[in-house]
Design an enzyme around this catalytic site. Structure first.
Site, PDB file in Angstrom:
ATOM      1  N   GLU A  45       0.803  -1.218   0.000  1.00 32.48           N
ATOM      2  CA  GLU A  45       0.000   0.000   0.000  1.00 32.48           C
ATOM      3  C   GLU A  45       0.842   1.276   0.000  1.00 32.48           C
ATOM      4  O   GLU A  45       0.623   2.170  -0.797  1.00 32.48           O
ATOM      5  CB  GLU A  45      -0.877  -0.041   1.257  1.00 32.48           C
ATOM      6  CG  GLU A  45      -1.871   1.077   1.370  1.00 32.48           C
ATOM      7  CD  GLU A  45      -2.622   0.927   2.682  1.00 32.48           C
ATOM      8  OE1 GLU A  45      -2.930   1.960   3.279  1.00 32.48           O
ATOM      9  OE2 GLU A  45      -2.873  -0.221   3.106  1.00 32.48           O
ATOM     10  N   ASP A  46       1.791   1.341   0.912  1.00 31.99           N
ATOM     11  CA  ASP A  46       2.386   2.637   1.188  1.00 31.99           C
ATOM     12  C   ASP A  46       3.252   3.217   0.083  1.00 31.99           C
ATOM     13  O   ASP A  46       3.107   4.368  -0.275  1.00 31.99           O
ATOM     14  CB  ASP A  46       3.149   2.605   2.512  1.00 31.99           C
ATOM     15  CG  ASP A  46       2.216   3.013   3.633  1.00 31.99           C
ATOM     16  OD1 ASP A  46       1.013   2.692   3.497  1.00 31.99           O
ATOM     17  OD2 ASP A  46       2.665   3.657   4.588  1.00 31.99           O
TER      18      ASP A  46
END
Ligand code: MN
Length: 688
Positions: A45-46
């Site tokens: 995600e990040d």
């Protein structure tokens, strides 16, 4: 590696977050796959440093599946710009929920993620924090509750409460702080007294006392519309004992020492909550009138109450999560049902159905049923069984007939009166409160829509036919009707009924085209009277609550002398004793008649009575009649008025009303009122 050099808002290395999430999962007895997924939940995600493929290669398919789902959930929520804000929320919530129930571990990772975020939310901008916190209260706390994760649910709620409604949170916190030294002394004192009581009676156990968690106090304030200073029972004690029988023994001791508050004793041991929760709850009035709550349970029940499903699978040979576990299957079905039945109300349905402020009611056999607050007898019926719901004709609460829309309260004994000829209708959707009942009603309606339309249409058609002095028998072979069907482009008479029922064909217009001669000048009024009918109990040789039908020829009401007649199709049909039909029938078939009487206790009945009122034609006479009926608190279901002038009846007219009355005296009162109207010549109760 993925999070290297990244810092959280509070300055901590980002790595601290996934480590804490994994830690929470380990506390929850999550299996190794779930814990690994917790460590890795943010690496994709990040910063997209890591691909799902790479996770699959290094940690296997299952871990990759969970991480993928968790990532998509977060990404999908805010990324699709073609949707409005509200649509985004509902759509993403739907996706989120469905993705989560595919693998139950996805939920756990999400819950752990949210819990740690809440614990470290101090440095988040208030608006963002508020939004995240509200999501927690609406979605994740109810899910945690449904999974029986009591401890996590409470922590999620209290933390989220602080960010979601900061002013309210502060107010309650301050109010409780002011009472702090009083509460602390009180708790110590009561703990000591309970311990002495138990020891003196040879019982062993542990006692803890606390101020209830803030969010539950807040809910109480909202629910009862009181101020924080009016919440008196804000202290709660928990007694843990070795054996189930000790729970009851301790409860007995407590009740012998302090007075219990009626209606607050709940035995969740013999009747566990839907999520498996077991405990005894009671509230008592302590020294100097201070009320407090006590929960009594065994050590094992306590572990289950705190850890829920996690404790559940821990006891299962230590094998970890079993996707075929009944508990998980049931949970999944319930969630799917909520998601499939909800529109923009998805979040509130989840919140309500998974996190109900329970009430409990009793079946006639004394079995306890838990339902969310706001439930009606219809929800109860559907909770018992779909068939009971689908044929729910009426309900009794503590022996009294009540309307189906009555809100149930804890401790009531509910009995459903079934009638095979009763079935769901659209207005039931307003009566039912739970998603479960609504969904069953919708299913039934979808499957039977056409049948209902035919029924409805046929009724309308027959009524219109009578205007032309014909019955359905006459028209079956009528070539004019056949011609009419052709013109209306419907293949057969049932299709015509269906079209009428759906409101696509106007029955009167259809018939007018065919038999357009002696159409009279007519007024047709329909008042939007709502009516819920349910059968009325009568006694038959001492047997009460016999299911029966009211004779359409004479329409008896409570108070009338009555006689019963057993028909083949409709069971017991009740006539007025003076009805010419029953007189004739009882001469022909004396063995099929029965003496019946009204069950006088039931005064909540509703009867539909057709009236024919002959009037002298006078301007306003119709209005006078209908307004008097309404002023006598009776609903008018239908009203037809026509002039008889052209039939050589001078200046007379006839008003046909269908009214709803409660009993004979109500009926007589209405008749009395109508007869006082200027111009009323006669009133007849039977439809001529
Ligand atoms: Mn995270």
């Amino acid at each position: 590696m993925a999070h290297e050099g990244v810092l959280r808002r509070d300055g901590q290395p980002y790595l601290s977050h996934p480590m804490n999430v994994a830690n929470i999962l380990a506390d929850l007895k999550m299996d190794d796959i779930g814990i690994v997924a917790g460590f890795l939940h943010d690496v994709v995600e990040d910063n997209h440093a890591v691909s799902i493929e790479a996770i699959k290669k290094n940690f296997g398919e299952e871990v990759a599946g969970i991480v993928d789902a968790v990532t998509k959930i977060e990404k999908d929520i805010f990324s699709d710009e073609s949707l409005t804000k509200e649509e985004v929320e509902v759509e993403s919530l739907r996706k989120l929920i469905l993705a989560m129930i595919d693998d139950i571990r996805v939920i756990f990772v999400k819950i752990a993620d949210r819990l740690h975020n809440l614990r470290t939310m101090e440095s988040m901008p208030p608006e963002k924090a508020r939004k995240k916190a509200q999501e927690c209260l609406q979605i994740f706390a109810p899910i945690a509750n449904r999974l029986g994760l009591g401890k996590i649910k409470n922590e999620l709620e209290d933390l989220a409460f602080k960010y979601a409604y900061p002013e309210d949170y502060e107010m309650i916190k301050i109010a409780l702080q002011e009472k702090r030294s009083y509460s602390e002394n009180f708790i110590e004192d009561i703990k000591k007294q309970i311990m002495e009581l138990m020891t003196a009676n040879g019982l062993k156990g542990e006692i803890s006392g606390r101020v209830k968690h803030l969010y539950s106090i807040y809910n109480k304030i909202l629910r009862q519309n009181i101020t924080v200073n009016e919440v008196y029972d804000y202290m709660a004690f928990r007694i843990l004992v070795p054996e189930e029988r000790d729970c009851y023994a301790v409860m007995g001791l407590i009740h012998s020492k302090w007075n219990l508050i009626p209606g607050r004793l709940k035995d969740f041991i013999s009747n566990p909550k839907e999520n498996g929760y077991k405990s005894l709850h009671t509230s008592v009035i302590g020294p100097s009138g201070q009320p407090f709550e006590i929960q009594i349970r065994t050590y094992k029940m306590h572990v289950e109450a705190e850890e829920g499903i996690a404790a559940h699978w821990k006891y299962k040979d230590g094998k970890g999560i079993d996707e075929k576990d009944d508990y998980i299957i049931k949970f999944r079905e319930e969630i799917k049902e909520i998601v499939s039945q909800s529109g923009s109300d998805l979040a509130s349905n989840l919140n309500r159905d998974l996190h109900p402020k329970d009430i409990y009611v009793l079946t006639p056999q004394g079995k306890i049923i838990h339902l969310p607050r706001g439930s009606t007898p219809l929800d109860f019926a559907y909770h018992i069984h779909t068939e009971v719901g689908n044929h729910c004709a009426g309900a009794k609460i503590d022996g009294k007939m009540v309307p189906l829309k009555t809100e149930l309260k804890s401790g009531q004994r509910v009995e459903i009166i079934k009638n095979p000829s009763v079935h769901p209708s659209h207005d039931w959707l307003d009566i039912a409160f739970t998603t479960r009942a609504k969904s069953k009603i919708k299913t039934w309606l979808a499957q039977n829509e056409k049948i209902l339309a035919i029924e409805r249409g046929k009724e309308v058609f027959e009524r219109e036919l009578r205007r032309f002095k014909k019955s359905t028998k006459d028209i079956e072979k009528d070539p004019d009707i056949q011609e009419g069907l052709k013109k209306a482009a419907v293949p057969d008479i049932d299709s015509l009924y269906a079209e009428i029922g759906y409101g696509k064909i106007d029955a009167r217009a259809f018939l007018k085209r065919i038999y357009a001669e002696e159409e009279k000048e007519e007024v047709h009024i329909k008042q939007g009277a709502t009516r819920k009918s349910f059968p009325v109990p009568v006694s038959l040789g001492g047997e009460s609550d016999y299911l029966f039908n009211i004779a359409k020829c004479c329409n008896p009401v409570v108070g009338d002398q009555i006689k019963g007649y057993f028909t083949k199709g409709k069971g017991l049909v009740v006539h007025r004793a003076t009805c010419s039909n029953i007189k004739r029938l009882s001469e022909l078939f004396p063995e099929r008649t029965a003496n019946v009487s009204w069950n006088e206790e039931s005064n909540e009945n509703i009867f539909e009575i057709p009236l024919s009122i002959t009037v002298k034609n006078r301007r306003g006479v119709l209005g006078d009649v209908t307004s008097l009926v309404s002023s006598a608190n009776a609903d008018i279901i239908s009203c037809d008025a026509k002039s008889l002038e052209k039939q050589g009846m001078g200046e007379k007219g006839i008003i046909k009303l269908k009214i709803v009355v409660k009993n004979k005296s109500h009926f007589l009162k209405i008749i009395d009122k109508i007869s006082q109207v200027e111009g009323v010549v006669s009133i007849s109760r039977n439809a001529p």
